[in-house]
Scaffold this motif. Structure first.
Motif, PDB file in Angstrom:
ATOM      1  N   PHE A  52      61.828  18.400  68.869  1.00 54.89           N
ATOM      2  CA  PHE A  52      62.267  19.443  67.953  1.00 54.89           C
ATOM      3  C   PHE A  52      62.592  20.714  68.713  1.00 54.89           C
ATOM      4  O   PHE A  52      62.087  20.935  69.812  1.00 54.89           O
ATOM      5  CB  PHE A  52      61.169  19.741  66.918  1.00 54.89           C
ATOM      6  N   GLU A  53      63.423  21.545  68.087  1.00 56.47           N
ATOM      7  CA  GLU A  53      63.752  22.842  68.656  1.00 56.47           C
ATOM      8  C   GLU A  53      63.551  23.904  67.576  1.00 56.47           C
ATOM      9  O   GLU A  53      63.674  23.608  66.387  1.00 56.47           O
ATOM     10  CB  GLU A  53      65.187  22.857  69.183  1.00 56.47           C
ATOM     11  N   TRP A  60      65.164  25.667  53.567  1.00 62.00           N
ATOM     12  CA  TRP A  60      64.660  27.040  53.509  1.00 62.00           C
ATOM     13  C   TRP A  60      64.107  27.371  52.124  1.00 62.00           C
ATOM     14  O   TRP A  60      63.078  28.026  51.997  1.00 62.00           O
ATOM     15  CB  TRP A  60      65.752  28.035  53.870  1.00 62.00           C
ATOM     16  N   PHE A 114      65.195  31.126  60.767  1.00 59.47           N
ATOM     17  CA  PHE A 114      64.830  31.151  59.355  1.00 59.47           C
ATOM     18  C   PHE A 114      65.201  32.525  58.831  1.00 59.47           C
ATOM     19  O   PHE A 114      64.849  33.536  59.443  1.00 59.47           O
ATOM     20  CB  PHE A 114      63.323  30.900  59.194  1.00 59.47           C
ATOM     21  N   GLU A 120      64.089  26.630  64.879  1.00 61.75           N
ATOM     22  CA  GLU A 120      65.210  26.852  63.973  1.00 61.75           C
ATOM     23  C   GLU A 120      65.103  28.252  63.391  1.00 61.75           C
ATOM     24  O   GLU A 120      64.025  28.672  62.970  1.00 61.75           O
ATOM     25  CB  GLU A 120      65.182  25.833  62.840  1.00 61.75           C
ATOM     26  N   ALA A 158      70.127  22.825  55.819  1.00 57.30           N
ATOM     27  CA  ALA A 158      69.275  23.980  56.095  1.00 57.30           C
ATOM     28  C   ALA A 158      68.884  24.747  54.828  1.00 57.30           C
ATOM     29  O   ALA A 158      67.716  25.085  54.647  1.00 57.30           O
ATOM     30  CB  ALA A 158      69.967  24.914  57.076  1.00 57.30           C
ATOM     31  N   PHE A 211      61.322  24.304  62.546  1.00 59.33           N
ATOM     32  CA  PHE A 211      61.925  23.526  63.625  1.00 59.33           C
ATOM     33  C   PHE A 211      62.878  22.489  63.057  1.00 59.33           C
ATOM     34  O   PHE A 211      62.698  22.012  61.939  1.00 59.33           O
ATOM     35  CB  PHE A 211      60.832  22.795  64.426  1.00 59.33           C
ATOM     36  N   ALA A 212      63.887  22.133  63.842  1.00 60.80           N
ATOM     37  CA  ALA A 212      64.821  21.068  63.490  1.00 60.80           C
ATOM     38  C   ALA A 212      64.817  20.046  64.612  1.00 60.80           C
ATOM     39  O   ALA A 212      64.643  20.392  65.789  1.00 60.80           O
ATOM     40  CB  ALA A 212      66.229  21.629  63.294  1.00 60.80           C
ATOM     41  N   GLU A 213      64.989  18.798  64.239  1.00 61.48           N
ATOM     42  CA  GLU A 213      65.040  17.730  65.235  1.00 61.48           C
ATOM     43  C   GLU A 213      66.209  17.983  66.186  1.00 61.48           C
ATOM     44  O   GLU A 213      67.310  18.319  65.759  1.00 61.48           O
ATOM     45  CB  GLU A 213      65.212  16.392  64.529  1.00 61.48           C
ATOM     46  N   ALA A 214      65.936  17.836  67.460  1.00 66.93           N
ATOM     47  CA  ALA A 214      66.959  18.081  68.475  1.00 66.93           C
ATOM     48  C   ALA A 214      67.901  16.887  68.583  1.00 66.93           C
ATOM     49  O   ALA A 214      67.508  15.742  68.364  1.00 66.93           O
ATOM     50  CB  ALA A 214      66.300  18.342  69.828  1.00 66.93           C
ATOM     51  N   ARG A 273      68.055  13.232  60.150  1.00 66.67           N
ATOM     52  CA  ARG A 273      67.641  14.423  60.902  1.00 66.67           C
ATOM     53  C   ARG A 273      66.500  15.049  60.136  1.00 66.67           C
ATOM     54  O   ARG A 273      66.565  15.218  58.923  1.00 66.67           O
ATOM     55  CB  ARG A 273      68.775  15.428  61.047  1.00 66.67           C
ATOM     56  N   ARG A 313      63.623  18.140  59.541  1.00 69.74           N
ATOM     57  CA  ARG A 313      63.257  19.547  59.699  1.00 69.74           C
ATOM     58  C   ARG A 313      61.791  19.675  59.319  1.00 69.74           C
ATOM     59  O   ARG A 313      61.314  18.992  58.413  1.00 69.74           O
ATOM     60  CB  ARG A 313      64.103  20.440  58.798  1.00 69.74           C
TER      61      ARG A 313
END
Length: 85
Positions: free
Chosen positions: A16-17, A74, A21, A19, A70, A35-38, A45, A47
């Protein structure tokens, strides 16, 4: 301790990387890390977000074939954060 990604891997999303917000969606009394999957990712995918208020920690995950969008993610995290605050 690093906040670059989840401490424990999730099934289907090993890397993950962080993200971004939206600040307008954050609450003052809730600490938040998203975080979101890289890339590269498979059919889905994922999150994930962690929200902390006081001594309570919530973990929100969303995955969907083609990718979890996204904005709905959120919104879910913000609503769950309101329940914690």
């Amino acid at each position: 301790m690093s906040y670059d990604g989840p401490l424990h891997p999730l099934r289907g999303g090993p890397v993950f990387e962080p993200e971004g917000f939206p600040e307008a969606a954050r609450l003052d009394d809730v600490w938040l890390a998203a975080f979101a999957e890289a890339a590269p990712y498979g059919k889905e995918r994922t999150r994930v977000a962690y929200a902390t208020a006081g001594d309570t920690v919530a973990m929100v995950t969303q995955s969907r074939p083609g990718g979890a969008a996204a904005v709905p993610f959120w919104q879910t995290v913000t609503l769950q954060s309101e329940l914690l605050a």
